[in-house]
Design an enzyme around this catalytic site. Sequence first.
Site, short mmCIF file in Angstrom:
data_model
loop_
_atom_site.label_atom_id
_atom_site.label_comp_id
_atom_site.label_asym_id
_atom_site.label_seq_id
_atom_site.Cartn_x
_atom_site.Cartn_y
_atom_site.Cartn_z
N LYS A 87 0.94 -1.26 0.09
CA LYS A 87 0.12 -0.03 0.11
C LYS A 87 0.72 1.14 -0.15
O LYS A 87 1.68 1.43 0.85
CB LYS A 87 -0.72 0.08 1.20
CG LYS A 87 -1.54 1.11 1.41
CD LYS A 87 -2.43 1.48 2.70
CE LYS A 87 -2.75 2.73 3.14
NZ LYS A 87 -3.56 2.73 4.56
N GLY B 274 -7.49 8.25 10.50
CA GLY B 274 -7.72 8.26 11.96
C GLY B 274 -8.90 9.09 12.46
O GLY B 274 -9.25 9.28 13.86
N ALA C 223 -9.35 5.10 4.84
CA ALA C 223 -9.26 6.40 5.76
C ALA C 223 -10.55 6.94 5.97
O ALA C 223 -11.10 7.27 5.02
CB ALA C 223 -8.16 7.23 5.14
N GLY C 224 -10.73 7.29 7.11
CA GLY C 224 -11.67 8.24 7.56
C GLY C 224 -13.00 7.37 7.89
O GLY C 224 -13.97 8.09 8.64
N ASN D 133 -9.19 0.84 10.15
CA ASN D 133 -8.31 0.48 11.09
C ASN D 133 -8.89 1.38 12.52
O ASN D 133 -9.24 0.72 13.57
CB ASN D 133 -6.83 1.12 10.83
CG ASN D 133 -5.74 0.52 12.02
OD1 ASN D 133 -4.69 0.41 11.49
ND2 ASN D 133 -6.02 0.33 13.35
N THR D 134 -8.65 2.46 12.69
CA THR D 134 -8.91 3.27 13.97
C THR D 134 -10.39 3.11 14.41
O THR D 134 -10.61 2.89 15.74
CB THR D 134 -8.78 4.88 13.47
OG1 THR D 134 -7.50 5.07 13.14
CG2 THR D 134 -9.02 5.68 14.76
#
Lengths: 256, 66
Positions: A97, A158, A184-185, A206-207
């Site tokens: 990535k 994040g 992301a987001g 992830n986050t």
Amino acid sequence: MRDILKIGGQEISSRLFLGTGKFSSNRLIPQVVEASGAQVVTVALRRVDLDYEEENIAAYVPKDCILMPNTSGARNAGEAVRIARLARAAGCGNWIKIEVISDNRYLLPDNYETIKATEILAAEGFVVLPYMSPDLMVAKKLAEVGAAAVMPLGAPIGSNRGLKTKELIKILIEEIALPIIVDAGIGRPSEAAEAMEMGAAAVLVNTAVATAGDPVVMASAFGLAVRAGRIACLAGPGETLDYARSSSPLTGFLRD
Amino acid sequence: MKFNLNGKEEFFKESLTVAELINLKGLNPDTVVVEYNRELVKKEQLAGIVLKENDRLEILRFVGGG
């Protein structure tokens, strides 16, 4: 229903990709991966902290997963290429990535350097998944230089803010022949489902999982949401109207 | 002898191989990635590299990331 995502010659049945950062303990990772059903799992490469004993994250990722190292920490294409080559040589497979960031406040990707790194690494046989700001011309260029998929951000990394770039991602989904993976987001399962309903090929989270009250249960919720969104997309949502249209027949009423 | 390890200067009086350094730092060679003067080093090569003045060594590992 057999619904397979093909990237770099690999067949993937789970359209939820999972990051491994920010978990309170690495011991959660096998449980989270299992609960989510994810088959593609991301890791990062860093200098060993010689003053502090750390664990080897790879030991916590189930063996049948595709390990996708990222190039986080890279500020330009050259650094991203160096990290990618080290990761592959370390036995991490050939997925990478690309993450090239020099903006420390919003962590927005440098699309120009990302294109350069993608071109170099795709020519070296890597399966390249570039993280990018959703821009149609950049996505076209990434496809042209050999990206295996394109990973536009939904909101800053994040931030758990959701699909702030929705309209731009829709354009990529319509115009680019490669899988579009929203990265992301995404903060909630409903947002992951929405991305999938729009026609995204997958989402990377992830986050939202790592910082949830119960990461394992949240991983399960994301797995279900991504499946639901994907099935809805395949089913083809009905049209939206500005005014009501009765669902029951407008005949045979019990009145004079 | 002075060399650069993970961006910091290190000093050693005696000669030392990369394998010995990894051992000295308490690291498991199976779980780290080593770059010596910008070249990736395979595990079986670690014992054959004797560190020299001004060498640059990076010892890396995979960590959690998204």
